[in-house]
Design a protein around this motif. Structure first.
Motif, PDB file in Angstrom:
ATOM      1  N   ALA A   1       0.833  -1.208   0.000  1.00  0.00           N
ATOM      2  CA  ALA A   1       0.000   0.000   0.000  1.00  0.00           C
ATOM      3  C   ALA A   1       0.865   1.254   0.000  1.00  0.00           C
ATOM      4  O   ALA A   1       0.565   2.228  -0.704  1.00  0.00           O
ATOM      5  CB  ALA A   1      -0.938  -0.001   1.200  1.00  0.00           C
ATOM      6  N   GLU A   2       1.956   1.247   0.764  1.00  0.00           N
ATOM      7  CA  GLU A   2       2.862   2.396   0.800  1.00  0.00           C
ATOM      8  C   GLU A   2       3.538   2.605  -0.552  1.00  0.00           C
ATOM      9  O   GLU A   2       3.665   3.735  -1.024  1.00  0.00           O
ATOM     10  CB  GLU A   2       3.919   2.209   1.883  1.00  0.00           C
ATOM     11  N   LYS A   3       3.960   1.509  -1.187  1.00  0.00           N
ATOM     12  CA  LYS A   3       4.612   1.618  -2.490  1.00  0.00           C
ATOM     13  C   LYS A   3       3.617   2.086  -3.553  1.00  0.00           C
ATOM     14  O   LYS A   3       3.960   2.881  -4.432  1.00  0.00           O
ATOM     15  CB  LYS A   3       5.251   0.284  -2.873  1.00  0.00           C
ATOM     16  N   HIS A   4       2.377   1.586  -3.470  1.00  0.00           N
ATOM     17  CA  HIS A   4       1.333   2.052  -4.381  1.00  0.00           C
ATOM     18  C   HIS A   4       1.148   3.560  -4.224  1.00  0.00           C
ATOM     19  O   HIS A   4       1.098   4.304  -5.209  1.00  0.00           O
ATOM     20  CB  HIS A   4       0.016   1.321  -4.104  1.00  0.00           C
ATOM     21  N   GLN A   5       1.077   4.021  -3.002  1.00  0.00           N
ATOM     22  CA  GLN A   5       0.898   5.456  -2.739  1.00  0.00           C
ATOM     23  C   GLN A   5       2.085   6.257  -3.266  1.00  0.00           C
ATOM     24  O   GLN A   5       1.904   7.294  -3.895  1.00  0.00           O
ATOM     25  CB  GLN A   5       0.739   5.686  -1.233  1.00  0.00           C
ATOM     26  N   TRP A   6       3.301   5.774  -3.036  1.00  0.00           N
ATOM     27  CA  TRP A   6       4.505   6.480  -3.477  1.00  0.00           C
ATOM     28  C   TRP A   6       4.512   6.620  -5.001  1.00  0.00           C
ATOM     29  O   TRP A   6       4.712   7.702  -5.533  1.00  0.00           O
ATOM     30  CB  TRP A   6       5.756   5.736  -3.002  1.00  0.00           C
TER      31      TRP A   6
END
Length: 125
Positions: free
Chosen positions: A90-95
């Motif tokens: 989820a963090e990588k998707h957001q980044w």
């Protein structure tokens, strides 16, 4: 504003959770730093600029890079949790979603909160 990916949030808030510091918020992750000090993501963006100039005949590098960033965001969304790290995906998707917004529309670079941040500059012709 660019079209959104499924589940993408590029709202007014670019507030990152503190845990993101090890994933590129506060500093360049060592695995993505190169010997000349540039990040891998900037070299990827250079390649998009070079490709556009060679193949298309004009510099559409940021448009192409925004597509690259969108594909990375989609990858992390579709595989979310399948490798055991739902939160990390989820963090990588957001980044990558924020990087796409930056390249496509000039929204803030997700790295811009770093104390040592240097904005991207395209390669010279």
């Amino acid at each position: 504003s660019p079209p959104r990916l499924p589940g993408e949030t590029l709202g007014a808030s670019f507030v990152w959770r503190r845990e993101m510091r090890d994933n590129g918020f506060d500093s360049i992750p060592a695995r993505y730093a190169t010997e000349n000090g540039r990040e891998v993501v900037d070299i990827m963006r250079d390649m998009c600029h070079d490709f556009a100039k060679e193949v298309v005949g004009r510099d559409l590098g940021d448009k192409i890079f925004s597509l690259v960033a969108a594909t990375h965001a989609l990858k992390y969304e579709l595989r979310s949790g399948k490798k055991g790290d739902l939160e990390g995906d989820a963090e990588k998707h957001q980044w990558w979603s924020q990087m796409r917004g930056h390249a496509a529309s000039g929204l803030p670079d997700p790295r811009s909160g770093r104390p040592d941040f240097t904005p991207y500059t395209p390669p010279k012709a």
